[in-house]
Design a protein around this motif. Structure first.
Motif, PDB file in Angstrom:
ATOM      1  N   THR A 188      16.762  45.193  56.131  1.00  0.00           N
ATOM      2  CA  THR A 188      16.746  44.089  57.095  1.00  0.00           C
ATOM      3  C   THR A 188      16.705  42.757  56.361  1.00  0.00           C
ATOM      4  N   LEU A 189      15.918  42.678  55.311  1.00  0.00           N
ATOM      5  CA  LEU A 189      15.817  41.448  54.528  1.00  0.00           C
ATOM      6  C   LEU A 189      17.153  41.081  53.890  1.00  0.00           C
ATOM      7  N   VAL A 190      17.881  42.072  53.381  1.00  0.00           N
ATOM      8  CA  VAL A 190      19.197  41.828  52.787  1.00  0.00           C
ATOM      9  C   VAL A 190      20.162  41.281  53.847  1.00  0.00           C
ATOM     10  N   GLU A 191      20.118  41.855  55.040  1.00  0.00           N
ATOM     11  CA  GLU A 191      20.981  41.387  56.132  1.00  0.00           C
ATOM     12  C   GLU A 191      20.635  39.946  56.528  1.00  0.00           C
ATOM     13  N   VAL A 192      19.351  39.652  56.602  1.00  0.00           N
ATOM     14  CA  VAL A 192      18.911  38.288  56.937  1.00  0.00           C
ATOM     15  C   VAL A 192      19.422  37.311  55.882  1.00  0.00           C
ATOM     16  N   GLU A 193      19.304  37.686  54.627  1.00  0.00           N
ATOM     17  CA  GLU A 193      19.762  36.816  53.548  1.00  0.00           C
ATOM     18  C   GLU A 193      21.260  36.553  53.647  1.00  0.00           C
ATOM     19  N   LYS A 194      22.045  37.605  53.910  1.00  0.00           N
ATOM     20  CA  LYS A 194      23.497  37.448  54.045  1.00  0.00           C
ATOM     21  C   LYS A 194      23.838  36.504  55.189  1.00  0.00           C
ATOM     22  N   LYS A 195      23.203  36.716  56.333  1.00  0.00           N
ATOM     23  CA  LYS A 195      23.502  35.899  57.514  1.00  0.00           C
ATOM     24  C   LYS A 195      23.092  34.435  57.286  1.00  0.00           C
ATOM     25  N   LEU A 196      21.926  34.224  56.709  1.00  0.00           N
ATOM     26  CA  LEU A 196      21.478  32.855  56.461  1.00  0.00           C
ATOM     27  C   LEU A 196      22.349  32.159  55.418  1.00  0.00           C
TER      28      LEU A 196
END
Length: 136
Positions: free
Chosen positions: A58-66
């Motif tokens: 989830t953290l990796v996905e958040v980083e990509k989106k941000l």
């Protein structure tokens, strides 16, 4: 039509940010679940690993989106891709202004120095003429 397109784009971006926010909440919940499992007397390591894996994904996905949103904002705010800091060119410009001011100051001093002897000679010439006229 361009206005409605921009508005829908903004709405879409805000919806994407809401999704990021819910992903952050999900990541925090996964981390909390992992810590809660670890705080038990006999933690089940499979559950801890599962919650930890969910947290990291989830953290990796958040980083990509941000990162995508940040890149978009830098392009929209400047009209072109981000090219790094502008501090060095600004500093160079400021130093160039200082050099120009210094050169102007030096030229004005030089002009003043070259004008003084001419003015002094003119005064001498006028006073010499006065003396000569008094003698005659």
């Amino acid at each position: 039509m361009a206005g409605s397109s921009a508005a829908s784009s903004t709405v879409d971006r805000l919806k994407q940010l809401e999704t990021v926010e819910s992903d952050v909440i999900s990541a925090i919940q996964s981390a909390g679940s992992a810590l809660q499992e670890l705080s038990k007397d006999k933690p089940v390591m499979k559950n801890v690993e599962s919650h930890t894996t969910t947290f990291i994904k989830t953290l990796v996905e958040v980083e990509k989106k941000l990162t995508g949103h940040i890149n978009y904002l830098t392009q929209v705010s400047t009209g072109q891709p981000h090219e790094g800091s502008s501090y060095a060119p600004q500093k160079d410009l400021l130093l160039a202004y200082h050099r120009v001011d210094h050169i102007r100051s030096r030229l004005s001093d030089l002009e003043r120095l070259t004008a003084e002897p001419v003015a002094h000679r003119q005064q001498l010439t006028q006073s010499d003429l006065l003396q000569m006229s008094e003698q005659h």
